[in-house]
Design a protein around this motif. Structure first.
Motif, PDB file in Angstrom:
ATOM      1  N   MET A 123       0.845  -1.176   0.000  1.00  0.00           N
ATOM      2  CA  MET A 123       0.000   0.000   0.000  1.00  0.00           C
ATOM      3  C   MET A 123       0.887   1.235   0.000  1.00  0.00           C
ATOM      4  SD  MET A 123      -2.989   1.059   2.681  1.00  0.00           S
ATOM      5  CE  MET A 123      -1.912   1.008   4.090  1.00  0.00           C
ATOM      6  N   GLU A 124       0.728   2.065  -1.011  1.00  0.00           N
ATOM      7  CA  GLU A 124       1.517   3.294  -1.122  1.00  0.00           C
ATOM      8  C   GLU A 124       0.753   4.518  -0.622  1.00  0.00           C
ATOM      9  OE1 GLU A 124       4.734   3.539  -2.037  1.00  0.00           O
ATOM     10  OE2 GLU A 124       4.764   1.356  -2.138  1.00  0.00           O
ATOM     11  N   LYS A 125      -0.590   4.469  -0.739  1.00  0.00           N
ATOM     12  CA  LYS A 125      -1.408   5.613  -0.332  1.00  0.00           C
ATOM     13  C   LYS A 125      -2.614   5.135   0.453  1.00  0.00           C
ATOM     14  CE  LYS A 125      -0.010   8.523  -4.122  1.00  0.00           C
ATOM     15  NZ  LYS A 125      -0.428   9.385  -5.210  1.00  0.00           N
ATOM     16  N   LEU A 126      -3.062   5.978   1.358  1.00  0.00           N
ATOM     17  CA  LEU A 126      -4.257   5.708   2.144  1.00  0.00           C
ATOM     18  C   LEU A 126      -5.187   6.900   1.951  1.00  0.00           C
ATOM     19  CD1 LEU A 126      -5.447   3.677   4.200  1.00  0.00           C
ATOM     20  CD2 LEU A 126      -4.520   5.143   5.989  1.00  0.00           C
ATOM     21  N   LYS A 127      -6.365   6.648   1.373  1.00  0.00           N
ATOM     22  CA  LYS A 127      -7.355   7.693   1.127  1.00  0.00           C
ATOM     23  C   LYS A 127      -8.404   7.618   2.222  1.00  0.00           C
ATOM     24  CE  LYS A 127      -6.742   7.181  -3.836  1.00  0.00           C
ATOM     25  NZ  LYS A 127      -7.415   6.865  -5.109  1.00  0.00           N
TER      26      LYS A 127
ATOM     27  N   GLU B 264      -4.534   3.059  -2.672  1.00  0.00           N
ATOM     28  CA  GLU B 264      -4.320   3.819  -3.907  1.00  0.00           C
ATOM     29  C   GLU B 264      -5.068   3.252  -5.105  1.00  0.00           C
ATOM     30  OE1 GLU B 264      -1.002   0.819  -3.670  1.00  0.00           O
ATOM     31  OE2 GLU B 264      -1.952   2.174  -2.279  1.00  0.00           O
ATOM     32  N   ASN B 265      -5.534   2.011  -5.007  1.00  0.00           N
ATOM     33  CA  ASN B 265      -6.304   1.382  -6.085  1.00  0.00           C
ATOM     34  C   ASN B 265      -7.808   1.460  -5.835  1.00  0.00           C
ATOM     35  OD1 ASN B 265      -3.953   0.476  -7.536  1.00  0.00           O
ATOM     36  ND2 ASN B 265      -3.674  -1.016  -5.908  1.00  0.00           N
ATOM     37  N   ASP B 266      -8.210   2.297  -4.894  1.00  0.00           N
ATOM     38  CA  ASP B 266      -9.614   2.457  -4.495  1.00  0.00           C
ATOM     39  C   ASP B 266     -10.233   1.169  -3.958  1.00  0.00           C
ATOM     40  OD1 ASP B 266      -9.951   5.199  -4.811  1.00  0.00           O
ATOM     41  OD2 ASP B 266     -10.350   4.990  -6.949  1.00  0.00           O
ATOM     42  N   ILE B 267      -9.415   0.341  -3.329  1.00  0.00           N
ATOM     43  CA  ILE B 267      -9.889  -0.882  -2.680  1.00  0.00           C
ATOM     44  C   ILE B 267     -10.051  -0.589  -1.191  1.00  0.00           C
ATOM     45  CG2 ILE B 267      -9.331  -3.281  -2.107  1.00  0.00           C
ATOM     46  CD1 ILE B 267      -7.760  -3.367  -4.780  1.00  0.00           C
ATOM     47  N   ASP B 268     -11.218  -0.947  -0.640  1.00  0.00           N
ATOM     48  CA  ASP B 268     -11.480  -0.713   0.778  1.00  0.00           C
ATOM     49  C   ASP B 268     -10.431  -1.377   1.658  1.00  0.00           C
ATOM     50  OD1 ASP B 268     -13.825   0.780   0.384  1.00  0.00           O
ATOM     51  OD2 ASP B 268     -15.054  -1.031   0.295  1.00  0.00           O
ATOM     52  N   ILE B 269     -10.028  -0.663   2.692  1.00  0.00           N
ATOM     53  CA  ILE B 269      -9.122  -1.230   3.698  1.00  0.00           C
ATOM     54  C   ILE B 269      -9.958  -2.139   4.590  1.00  0.00           C
ATOM     55  CG2 ILE B 269      -7.631  -0.691   5.664  1.00  0.00           C
ATOM     56  CD1 ILE B 269      -6.480   0.118   2.918  1.00  0.00           C
ATOM     57  N   THR B 270      -9.494  -3.339   4.812  1.00  0.00           N
ATOM     58  CA  THR B 270     -10.211  -4.301   5.640  1.00  0.00           C
ATOM     59  C   THR B 270      -9.657  -4.303   7.062  1.00  0.00           C
ATOM     60  OG1 THR B 270      -8.704  -6.076   5.049  1.00  0.00           O
ATOM     61  CG2 THR B 270     -10.658  -5.788   3.653  1.00  0.00           C
ATOM     62  N   LYS B 271     -10.396  -4.932   7.954  1.00  0.00           N
ATOM     63  CA  LYS B 271      -9.976  -4.966   9.358  1.00  0.00           C
ATOM     64  C   LYS B 271      -8.614  -5.624   9.526  1.00  0.00           C
ATOM     65  CE  LYS B 271     -12.059  -9.294  10.859  1.00  0.00           C
ATOM     66  NZ  LYS B 271     -12.853  -9.919  11.904  1.00  0.00           N
ATOM     67  N   GLU B 272      -8.245  -6.535   8.654  1.00  0.00           N
ATOM     68  CA  GLU B 272      -6.959  -7.214   8.759  1.00  0.00           C
ATOM     69  C   GLU B 272      -5.786  -6.267   8.513  1.00  0.00           C
ATOM     70  OE1 GLU B 272     -10.124  -9.977   8.198  1.00  0.00           O
ATOM     71  OE2 GLU B 272      -9.511  -8.424   6.787  1.00  0.00           O
TER      72      GLU B 272
END
Length: 108
Positions: free
Chosen positions: A1-5, A72-80
């Motif tokens: 992960m390079e970016k966190l939106k 950065e790919n607009d994929i939701d961050i999961t609890k893991e």
């Protein structure tokens, strides 16, 4: 992960926060601010994410709460991908840190 939106609206007192954290040049961010500027509210939103719980505004119940956290790919961050630390003190604060693969990015 390079970016966190991050997008938070009406979330534990945070009216509107839209930020992109860029980890391409380093693996951590420090959030340092005086009392009362919503650091704990920010941490609660990530705590909810890690517990798979909807965030809320505890004062204005009728307002729609939005909590969006994506890579950065607009994929939701999961609890893991969320790691929480509890700090000692009279009233312990939960701080939440996003994981970067097997390492950690500090947001505290």
């Amino acid at each position: 992960m390079e970016k966190l939106k991050i997008q938070l609206e009406n979330c534990y007192g945070i009216k509107n926060l839209k930020e992109e954290l860029d980890f391409s040049s380093g693996n951590s961010f420090a959030i340092y601010a005086p009392n009362g500027v919503m650091k704990t509210s920010f941490a609660k939103a990530f705590q909810d994410l890690s517990n798979e719980k909807e965030s809320e505004d505890r004062i204005f119940w009728d307002r729609q709460t939005i909590r969006i956290v994506k890579d950065e790919n607009d994929i939701d961050i999961t609890k893991e991908k969320v790691f929480r630390l509890r700090f000692g003190g009279a009233s312990p604060t939960i701080q939440t840190l996003p994981r970067r693969f097997s390492g950690l990015n500090a947001m505290s």
